[in-house]
Design an enzyme around this catalytic site. Structure first.
Site, short mmCIF file in Angstrom:
data_model
loop_
_atom_site.label_atom_id
_atom_site.label_comp_id
_atom_site.label_asym_id
_atom_site.label_seq_id
_atom_site.Cartn_x
_atom_site.Cartn_y
_atom_site.Cartn_z
N ARG A 127 0.82 -1.23 0.00
CA ARG A 127 0.00 0.00 0.00
C ARG A 127 0.85 1.28 0.00
O ARG A 127 0.45 2.30 0.55
CB ARG A 127 -0.96 0.02 1.19
N LYS A 149 1.55 11.71 -10.55
CA LYS A 149 0.71 10.85 -11.38
C LYS A 149 1.52 9.63 -11.81
O LYS A 149 2.63 9.75 -12.30
CB LYS A 149 0.27 11.59 -12.64
N GLU A 191 6.68 19.87 -24.04
CA GLU A 191 6.10 20.12 -22.71
C GLU A 191 6.70 21.39 -22.08
O GLU A 191 6.03 22.08 -21.31
CB GLU A 191 6.31 18.93 -21.78
N LYS A 232 4.98 23.63 -13.09
CA LYS A 232 4.10 22.49 -12.84
C LYS A 232 3.83 22.33 -11.34
O LYS A 232 2.71 22.06 -10.93
CB LYS A 232 4.69 21.20 -13.40
N GLU A 242 -6.23 16.83 -9.26
CA GLU A 242 -6.81 17.20 -10.55
C GLU A 242 -8.32 17.35 -10.50
O GLU A 242 -9.04 16.72 -11.29
CB GLU A 242 -6.43 16.16 -11.62
N ARG A 246 -5.68 21.97 -12.39
CA ARG A 246 -4.58 21.11 -12.83
C ARG A 246 -4.81 20.64 -14.27
O ARG A 246 -3.86 20.34 -15.00
CB ARG A 246 -4.45 19.90 -11.90
N ASN A 250 -3.10 19.81 -19.26
CA ASN A 250 -3.47 18.94 -20.38
C ASN A 250 -3.62 19.70 -21.68
O ASN A 250 -4.12 19.15 -22.67
CB ASN A 250 -4.75 18.19 -20.05
N HIS A 253 -3.26 17.91 -24.85
CA HIS A 253 -3.16 16.49 -24.54
C HIS A 253 -4.38 15.67 -24.96
O HIS A 253 -4.26 14.48 -25.21
CB HIS A 253 -2.90 16.29 -23.04
N HIS A 257 -3.41 12.73 -27.09
CA HIS A 257 -3.70 11.34 -26.72
C HIS A 257 -4.49 10.63 -27.81
O HIS A 257 -4.28 9.45 -28.07
CB HIS A 257 -4.46 11.28 -25.40
N HIS A 272 4.89 10.74 -27.60
CA HIS A 272 3.97 11.57 -26.83
C HIS A 272 4.17 13.07 -27.09
O HIS A 272 3.20 13.79 -27.36
CB HIS A 272 4.15 11.26 -25.35
#
Lengths: 374, 374
Positions: A127, A149, A191, A232, A242, A246, A250, A253, A257, A272
Site C-alpha cells: 500500500r 501521477k 512540454e 508544474k 486534478e 490542474r 493537459n 493532450h 492522446h 507523446h
C-alpha cells in the site's frame, strides 16, 4: 569524482507529501549520497529499461555502492508497451520477493514509461513504498517527475490505471539529456513550451529566443527545466488530485492522446511529445476557429514548434490514420471527461489557456474532419 | 416500502476525505436514495460475489431503480481466493469498458473480500473513482469499512498489494447479518472484541454481558457495530496511513495472518476472524510470558472467546500445520515489519495494548514452538 556540486532545488509543496526536485548536471554521480541523506537506512530497488541500463545504470550503481545504499536492479523492455498490466504484476511480485518494506524505496531510472510504471508499482506494493525518481528524458524531467501521477495503459486508452503517489525525491540530471536522440529531446521540449502557452507568455518569448541554448546543453537548459518544474509544481500544489485547474496541464493532450491512440502508441510513428506539439497547435487552431484566439498567436505557436523541428500538423504523422469516428471515440474515452461533457483546454492566446467544459461534439467533429481531410 | 428510517451515523474525520458510515436495519432498501443524495448524477457499478448476489443483490438493484441510480453489476466468485491479481485486472478492464468516469462510483456489496478488491479497483481506475461500501458481513462492517485500506493477496502474503482509498459513503445494514452463518458471524465478532481489548476495557466488559443480544440481532447489535466503527474511526483519523498507533488495530493479526498463511488461506480450515481470535489469545499469552499481562486477563479473554464459540488454540485448526520455520517466515514477511524489526502489538492487560518494536525472534520462536507442539 563529483564534477560539480551545484544543483537548483525546486520544492513541490504538498503538506506532508512535499518533496524536493534537484536539478543540475552530473547529479547521477551523487544519487547514492542524496538518497542516503534523505532516506537513511532505506534499501532500494532500481527499475530501469534496457536502453537506459546501457547508458546510465553503471554510474548510478557505483554511486549507490560509494554511499552504501543497498540495491537490487530490475530491468524492463524499453518503450510505451512496457506500461502494461503484465509487467506491472511482475514488478510487484519481484519487489515482494525481494522482501522490501514500506520504508524502502523504488528508484525509477528512466523516462516517463519507467517513471509512470515504477511509480504505480511503488504506490501499491504494501500500500505504498517510498519512491525516488531519476528522470533521464527531458519529457520526464519537466513533466512526469512533478505531481505524483503514475500509471499504465489499458486497451481502452493511455494511463487509465494508476494512482497519485508522490515521490520522496526527484533527481533531474540535465547532463544525461546529452544522450537523448534529437527526436526525443524535441519531444520533451513540447512540454517545456507548454508551460509558456498555458499561463506564462514571457517564458514563451524567452523560449523563442533561447531554445538553441536549451538544445545544446547550455545553462539555459537547467534554467528551462527548473522553470518548467516550478510551473508544474505551482499548478499541482493548488490542485493535487486534478479536480480543477490542474487540467490546464493537459493543454494539447486530449488531441495528443487521441493521435497516440490512433497510431496504437506506435512510437515509430508518433511519440507523446510530438502528439502534444500537434495537439497544442490544434488547440490554438480550434480556439481561433471558435473566435477565442488571435490568428497571430496561432501562427507564433506553429512557427516556434517548426523552428525546433516538432510536427504541427496531423498529416505529418506517417501512415494511414483511422476515420473520424475513431478519433471522436478516443476523445470521449479520454480521462478528462466529466459527466459526458468534454473538458477541453482552450486558449485566448499565448499564455492565456483556460479549462472549457462547454465544447460539444459537433463543432469539434467538423474541425477534426477538416484537419484529417487535408 | 422502507421499514425503518433510523440510522446511526458515524463520521470518519479525514479532512477532505471525510465520510459517513450509516448503521441500521434495512438500509439496503434505502441505498439508492442515499447514494443519489450524496453522489448526485454518478453512475455506478455494483461489484458483488456469487453468494451475496443470491441473498441481497435484488434488494439493492430495486433500490437503485427506485432512486434512478444508473448501474451495472459485476459478479466475482465468493471466497478469499478472489482477492488475486487476475480478477483485479479483469474488474479494472470491465469498468473501463463500461466507460465510467472519475466521478462515477464503484459500489461494493459484500464482505471483506469484495470490499478490499473493489476498493483497490476503484482506487486505480482513472487514478481513483468514487467508492461506496455496503458491507454484508459483521467483519466488514466493523473493520474493513473504516479506514480506506484496500488490497489483494499475493503468493508472498495477504493484502500485500493495495492502496489507501477512502470511500465516499458506507452503508452498514445490520439486518443483512441475519443471513450470515453462525461461523461467519462469530468470525466478525472477533474484531468487535478486539476494540475492547485494544484500549476500551469497559466495552469488553459490556460485551461479556451483552454478546447474546449482538448475536441474536437485538439493539445491542447496532450499538456494537456503531461503537466498533467509532473506535476504528478514532484510530484511523489520528493515523490515516498507518505510520504509528494505527498498528494497534493489528492486535492478534500478525499471529492471525501467519495462521491464515499456514493453511494457505483455506477458509474451510480457518477464516480471518478465527485467526484473529487465536491470534489475540496468543498475543495475551505471549505478553503474559514476557511478564507484561496478568494471567487473569488472559483467562478472561480465552473465556469470552470460548463463550461465543471462537477458537482460542492453534490445535483447534483442523489438519496438518507447517513447521515453525514457515511460521517465522510468514511473520517476517508480514507488512508490519519495519527495518527488519518485528512490530508486535503486545498488551499489559485487557484494554491496554501497545505497539512494541523490541520483540526479537528467539523468544517468539520458543513461544510458538511450544504452542505448535501441543
Amino acid at each position: 569524482m563529483t564534477k560539480e556540486n551545484k544543483a537548483t532545488v525546486v520544492n513541490v509543496e504538498l503538506g506532508d507529501r512535499s518533496y524536493p526536485i534537484l536539478i543540475g548536471r552530473n547529479l547521477l554521480e551523487r544519487a547514492g549520497e542524496e538518497i542516503s541523506n534523505r532516506l537513511p537506512g532505506s534499501k532500494t530497488v532500481i527499475i530501469t529499461d534496457e536502453t537506459v541500463k546501457k547508458l546510465h545504470l553503471k554510474t548510478l550503481e557505483e554511486s549507490f555502492q560509494a554511499a552504501g545504499v543497498e540495491y537490487s536492479t530490475l530491468v524492463v523492455p524499453a518503450g510505451e508497451k512496457t506500461k502494461r498490466f503484465e509487467i506491472f504484476e511482475h514488478l510487484c511480485d519481484d519487489i515482494l520477493a525481494l522482501r522490501l518494506e514500506r520504508g524502502d524505496a523504488v528508484v525509477a531510472l528512466g523516462g516517463g514509461v519507467v517513471g509512470d510504471l515504477s511509480g504505480f508499482v511503488s504506490g501499491v506494493v504494501r500500500r505504498g513504498m517510498k519512491f525516488v525518481q531519476i528522470p533521464t528524458t527531458l519529457l520526464a524531467q519537466v513533466d512526469s517527475s512533478v505531481g505524483g501521477k503514475t500509471g499504465i495503459n489499458s486497451r481502452h486508452g493511455k494511463n487509465l490505471l494508476g494512482v497519485f503517489h508522490q515521490p520522496a525525491l526527484v533527481l533531474a540530471d540535465t547532463s544525461v539529456l546529452d544522450t537523448l536522440s534529437p527526436r526525443d529531446f524535441r519531444a520533451g521540449y513540447a512540454e517545456v513550451a507548454k508551460y509558456g502557452l498555458i499561463n506564462d507568455p514571457e517564458f514563451f518569448e524567452w523560449l523563442e529566443s533561447n531554445w538553441e541554448g536549451i538544445f545544446s546543453g547550455g545553462p539555459e537548459r537547467d534554467q528551462a527545466v527548473a522553470h518548467s518544474c516550478r510551473a508544474k509544481a505551482a499548478v499541482v500544489a493548488a490542485d493535487e488530485l486534478e479536480s480543477g485547474n490542474r487540467a490546464l496541464l493537459n493543454l494539447g493532450h486530449t488531441f495528443g492522446h487521441s493521435l497516440e491512440g490512433a497510431v496504437a502508441y506506435e512510437t515509430e510513428r508518433l511519440v507523446h511529445g510530438e502528439g502534444v506539439s500537434i495537439g497544442m497547435v490544434l488547440a490554438h487552431e480550434f480556439s481561433e476557429q471558435l473566435g477565442l484566439c488571435p490568428a497571430e498567436d496561432t501562427k507564433r505557436v506553429i512557427a516556434h514548434m517548426e523552428a525546433v523541428g516538432l510536427p504541427t500538423r496531423i498529416d505529418q504523422i506517417p501512415g494511414q490514420l483511422p476515420p473520424i469516428d475513431t478519433f471522436m471515440d478516443l476523445i470521449a474515452q479520454d480521462k478528462k471527461v466529466s459527466r459526458g461533457q468534454l473538458t477541453f483546454i482552450l486558449t485566448k492566446g499565448i499564455g492565456t489557456s483556460y479549462v472549457d467544459k462547454t465544447v460539444s461534439a459537433e463543432p469539434l467533429r467538423a474541425f477534426l474532419e477538416e484537419k484529417l481531410g487535408k
